[in-house]
Design a protein around this motif. Structure first.
Motif, PDB file in Angstrom:
ATOM      1  N   ASP A   3       0.916  -1.324   0.065  1.00 40.85           N
ATOM      2  CA  ASP A   3       0.017  -0.007   0.029  1.00 40.85           C
ATOM      3  C   ASP A   3       0.864   1.217   0.042  1.00 40.85           C
ATOM      4  O   ASP A   3       1.683   1.416   0.783  1.00 40.85           O
ATOM      5  CB  ASP A   3      -1.020   0.107   1.383  1.00 40.85           C
ATOM      6  CG  ASP A   3      -1.828   1.300   1.393  1.00 40.85           C
ATOM      7  OD1 ASP A   3      -1.704   2.312   0.504  1.00 40.85           O
ATOM      8  OD2 ASP A   3      -2.426   1.353   2.476  1.00 40.85           O
ATOM      9  N   TRP A   4       0.845   1.965  -0.945  1.00 40.25           N
ATOM     10  CA  TRP A   4       1.627   3.134  -1.170  1.00 40.25           C
ATOM     11  C   TRP A   4       1.357   4.273   0.018  1.00 40.25           C
ATOM     12  O   TRP A   4       2.355   4.793   0.559  1.00 40.25           O
ATOM     13  CB  TRP A   4       1.478   3.866  -2.405  1.00 40.25           C
ATOM     14  CG  TRP A   4       0.269   4.442  -2.774  1.00 40.25           C
ATOM     15  CD1 TRP A   4      -0.983   3.968  -3.638  1.00 40.25           C
ATOM     16  CD2 TRP A   4      -0.205   5.926  -2.456  1.00 40.25           C
ATOM     17  NE1 TRP A   4      -1.896   4.802  -4.002  1.00 40.25           N
ATOM     18  CE2 TRP A   4      -1.709   5.841  -3.200  1.00 40.25           C
ATOM     19  CE3 TRP A   4       0.162   6.761  -1.468  1.00 40.25           C
ATOM     20  CZ2 TRP A   4      -2.471   7.081  -2.938  1.00 40.25           C
ATOM     21  CZ3 TRP A   4      -0.571   8.205  -1.714  1.00 40.25           C
ATOM     22  CH2 TRP A   4      -1.937   8.089  -2.325  1.00 40.25           C
ATOM     23  N   LYS A   5       0.313   4.157   0.755  1.00 41.69           N
ATOM     24  CA  LYS A   5      -0.084   5.147   1.667  1.00 41.69           C
ATOM     25  C   LYS A   5       0.725   4.642   2.802  1.00 41.69           C
ATOM     26  O   LYS A   5       1.010   5.681   3.616  1.00 41.69           O
ATOM     27  CB  LYS A   5      -1.503   5.187   2.037  1.00 41.69           C
ATOM     28  CG  LYS A   5      -2.390   5.935   0.959  1.00 41.69           C
ATOM     29  CD  LYS A   5      -3.875   5.760   1.052  1.00 41.69           C
ATOM     30  CE  LYS A   5      -4.595   6.264  -0.101  1.00 41.69           C
ATOM     31  NZ  LYS A   5      -5.913   5.749  -0.056  1.00 41.69           N
ATOM     32  N   GLU A   6       0.765   3.356   2.932  1.00 38.50           N
ATOM     33  CA  GLU A   6       1.689   2.657   3.988  1.00 38.50           C
ATOM     34  C   GLU A   6       3.228   3.186   3.883  1.00 38.50           C
ATOM     35  O   GLU A   6       3.820   3.523   4.851  1.00 38.50           O
ATOM     36  CB  GLU A   6       1.311   1.414   4.161  1.00 38.50           C
ATOM     37  CG  GLU A   6       2.075   0.786   5.408  1.00 38.50           C
ATOM     38  CD  GLU A   6       2.181   1.519   6.729  1.00 38.50           C
ATOM     39  OE1 GLU A   6       1.022   1.925   7.072  1.00 38.50           O
ATOM     40  OE2 GLU A   6       3.071   1.148   7.512  1.00 38.50           O
TER      41      GLU A   6
END
Lengths: 370, 370, 370, 370
Positions: free
Chosen positions: D137-140
């Motif tokens: 997950d790029w947000k992570e």
């Protein structure tokens, strides 16, 4: 008609006046033994003899290239443009001086006594009236120049148009030397340098000169925009005044820059390379078994150091290029405990293209210490 | 005394004669629509007006830079060196022509009719006697030039010394245009180009010119040794003769080179970019899903292509630099079967700095095929 | 996680693929005796031994600089990056070859047999499996290379890290020579050339090689954007195929380019200077008492001719610079009727920096005729 | 076999160790408002992701070009060389750091979070463990970077491979901005600069960055030997430590150097041009009706001033080129008694290619006084 022309001239005077001077590039050498290093071209021509540019362009060229001093040295005896260009032998200096005063650089009054070999061509600088040098007997021309307090030097002694077989020191030159007329000699001129002239100069204690003898345009002849230079006389002087320049020339305080070479007496080149290349410890790269120094070129001249057998024995085996205004790290490996125990290590390099004699390049000692 | 001078002069005549001409650099454009592309500077000065070099140096500069044609165009009305430099208005051409004949390049006789604005400064080329242009009434000067068959163009119409607020087309210019006197206009001069002059020229079908208006030395003013050039008028001509050059100028067969830009009518720039950049398949780099072409610059001018929305959509997203005499590989990915099925693909690029109108750059179509 | 990475990789594959190759500069020599003049660097490294770039960058560098052929010659015995970089001894060639095929240039498989002195370092080219060269006994490595049909040459025989005192030809080298293993020798490598190696090569009929031995990046180490080049082996070949290159190397059809110098056998340099500098009459500048010729440099290498005593006697006294792709006019004055009566005049110049022996520069005859 | 290899390795270890670092060129800007001007490239790749050079070569390139700081920012998600090159995401930093410590320059640990658009690619600097950024997950990935104290900026927001139509600020970018993750933005990358990104940055108070994103070799891609540079982030810092660099980036104390342009906030460019161009009276060229000033460029960057309507009205009508390290004389004519009576005269020029906004160049006031 006249009046109409004058009116137009006034109307148009803005054309030239508005022009800014071009940019003066940095061409710096650090002081040497407390003397400034002035850059001079003491042999140039304009349309007033057989050159192809106006005297004030000579000043602009010098300003832009970063020179401090020029001499305009028209041929007394050869003026092929005379049908088109008026003016006596002092006129081109007057034109150049006006521009030089404005730009803040120096122009030295001079003339070229231009005779077939012997004795060949000589420049007389710091003269007060060039017209008086126009006399049939060349010896009288030298006497007159000397009466005016001139500094006189032999131009392009190895010029093949006059000495096709080899450069020779003739009785006439000996006479000029013995009588004190000849105080200097060009060891570089235009596109050539003369090793034999360097030998003569060192043996006889003559001032070393290197000049362009330019007839065309400097930026066309030499790739100045690419960092090259015309032949230049470096003058070690207390300040940039005519009196001090004259004194420095008489005292042999010069060296010559020619096509990337520096040619001069060891007594000047040794302190000059020291002020040019600053050497300092560089602790971040040093370890127990390695000492690293940073070499910084403080001048606008590229320098290259070459290994010697002594440096090779210590492991410094490659040439070290230190371009103008750049830094280089140089490391010495300490091979054993004996080396590690020594407080400092001196490595001898030669300075490429810095000549103190005909076949001798300058040596530079690099001391490695923490 | 005279006799002695003559003897010395003969003795020394070798000094200048021995000098070789400097090297002439390659400055080539492939033929365009069957015409040669000649390089001309049609606006230059020498010491005979307010320039700083001898006329023959103008020829040497042009020879070395690779030009084919120059005009020496002294101011008729402004000769600040007159106290030192003799000669009538035809003299500088005569000196330049002797050198040009020897070098094998062309010099066009001309003069600059130099008035305050309006009408400003105009060059008259191909005149037969410049002295007759020295008349109080500027209209009469134009009439005389025309009687001599001159090609006349307006110089630096945007020069801020004469038009500080903005470049204006005045009634006097309209009159000169209506009467057929003004056939061309400089859209570039010295260090500037004039978009509004380009607009005027396209609207009125005037010949486009770009010239240096050099007063100093070309190699000092422009970094020619680093591949830069003065402003240049490109002339599309059948051969390099005065007659054909005159005809080409009258027929508007020109474009202008200025500081890396090419400015001209689309009808000339379109075939010119095609002859300059040769495009061919490059099979070794092509695959089923990629077509690679080799773009070869056949000229001595750097060219850069820029992507357009059309090319970006096809995946050509970066600028393509094609320096003089070099080759570049350019690949097109075939994203799907539909693309692979097409026999060829055309990609539209713009040619950086090639202007066909004030704000319009040239478009180049690259066709990718196997 | 794996799957996610693969998806991203596909998504991103455009990143590298879109990049165009950089521009390939012109680096041309006219054919010599009917042979093409191919430019090769036969000694280079990548991260797969102790170099600092990826093998495909070696190909890009060569493409851009205008080379036709490179060899990737990793050290067999020295791989300091091994903890980070996998792959056997053939891997870097495979990577380079893929790029070279695409660019349309040649890469030769090779390895550097890397031993202390004696015998020092040797390159084996045209091998079929580099892994088999990894053997403890260096003699066995040579035998294996020869079994694979290798062309073997001695690298940097004057390298001071291995021969600090002076370059010596040792019994081991004599053995390798006698047995036919050593067929060539580097006379130039990196930043040095070895006059003694040239002497050995001429005496023993070894192929002359000059290579970069590059570990870093070519454009950083050499000022290619300013027209300089790495050391290069010029190969006189019928075509650019591996078979013909191998044959040319065996037949000693090479010369070496090093820092502006051309070093080679007189039998190759004499026709090469003739094809490089084209000499033709230039009638427009000729008069009854002067013959002018135009010298055109058809290559991308600067050439300079120097006067000899013979040319000086004929009045050609200055160096003649003929930069790449440029033309120079050279005039001969006919001093008397006897000279004018002769149909042609031959002037001998030397070609600066073209060496046929340790201390011997090439002579070029210029024939002046109308 | 192993033992034999180790022995040879020791024997050969001299090969690399002896190499001197290349010369570090001067690349200087005078202090601005008491801050040093550090030169940084905060976006580079090596063979450990998809670059073509070893990490330590990145340091050498930076050292030679005169940079003070680089970041190695490998793609987390794209490692096409992985089959050949081992090592986790921290390895390339470790290799670079060793070389940087030795050379005395700074390397910042970083990574490129590499996703399709939105959100595209982002660099996270000053991270402590790059491996932890490898998450689906790029947000992570952003959250993890922030947990490590990263400074995060958006890379090449106008990259046409991701935004072919036009650069767009998407909801994802707004989210990253609102949450404080995105603190900076590249307004220049590789061969392009993005005016719209400058606008976004000024409106949202983002730090301006300009970086090379180099994959190949710097000296091949950019003509550094000819005085050109890669895109560079200028950082106004109290000293050259990681802590202070981080602080300066957070405080928006930067400007961008791109292809001869300087792009930055007016509050930084105004004092920077003042420290770059020193203006002083030049009495030797001044007269009653003319005041001359000398403008000296104290930096290694060429500067050009352009006339404005205000300066044209005062007679300053031509561009003024002040190349790096050079001086220019600039004169103001005093047209009448009123002008002569004024104690000083201020002329407004624009600084070519110094941008404070998308279409706004910096203004510089020159004050003429005696």
């Amino acid at each position: 008609m006249k009046k109409y022309n004058i009116l137009i001239a006034i109307m148009l005077s803005a054309i030239q006046g508005m022009t800014q001077e071009g940019a003066r590039q940095s061409f710096h050498f650090p002081d040497v033994n407390g003397y400034q290093v002035l850059k001079a071209d003491l042999h140039t021509h304009s349309v007033f003899s057989d050159g192809m540019v106006w005297p004030s362009l000579r000043v602009e060229e010098a300003w832009r290239e970063g020179l401090d001093i020029i001499a305009i040295t028209e041929h007394i005896e050869y003026r092929p443009n005379k049908a088109d260009v008026n003016g006596d032998h002092n006129r081109s200096f007057a034109i150049a001086k006006e521009q030089a005063d404005k730009a803040g650089i120096l122009v030295i009054p001079g003339s070229e006594i231009t005779r077939k070999m012997p004795p060949g061509h000589f420049n007389a600088l710091f003269i007060t009236d060039a017209n008086k040098l126009e006399v049939p007997d060349w010896k009288e021309a030298f006497r007159e120049a000397r009466r005016q307090g001139a500094f006189i030097f032999w131009n392009h002694p190895g010029w093949k148009a006059q000495q096709p077989d080899s450069a020779r020191w003739m009785p006439e030159h000996q006479m000029l030397f013995d009588s004190g007329y000849m105080e200097g000699i060009e060891i570089a001129n235009y596109e050539e340098w003369y090793p034999s002239a360097l030998r003569w100069a060192l043996n006889r204690n003559l001032t070393l000169l290197g000049n362009s003898d330019i007839h065309g345009a400097i930026y066309q002849q030499y790739e100045v925009h690419k960092g090259k230079h015309r032949p230049i006389t470096l003058i070690f002087a207390k300040n940039s005044t005519l009196t001090e320049i004259h004194e420095a020339l008489k005292q042999r305080r010069t060296a010559v820059l020619f096509d990337g070479m520096v040619i001069g007496r060891e007594e000047w080149l040794t302190p000059m390379i020291k002020s040019t290349i600053e050497v300092n410890p560089y602790p971040s790269a040093s370890t127990e078994s390695r000492i690293t120094m940073v070499l910084e070129n403080k001048s606008d001249l590229d320098v290259m150091l070459y290994p010697t057998p002594q440096s090779i024995a210590k492991g410094v085996i490659y040439p070290v290029a230190i371009p103008a205004r750049s830094k280089v790290l140089l490391s010495l490996r300490l091979k054993d405990d004996e080396m590690k125990a020594m407080p400092s290590h001196t490595v001898q390099m030669t300075v490429k293209d810095w000549y103190t004699k005909e076949n001798t390049t300058l040596t530079m000692d690099l001391t490695f210490k923490r």
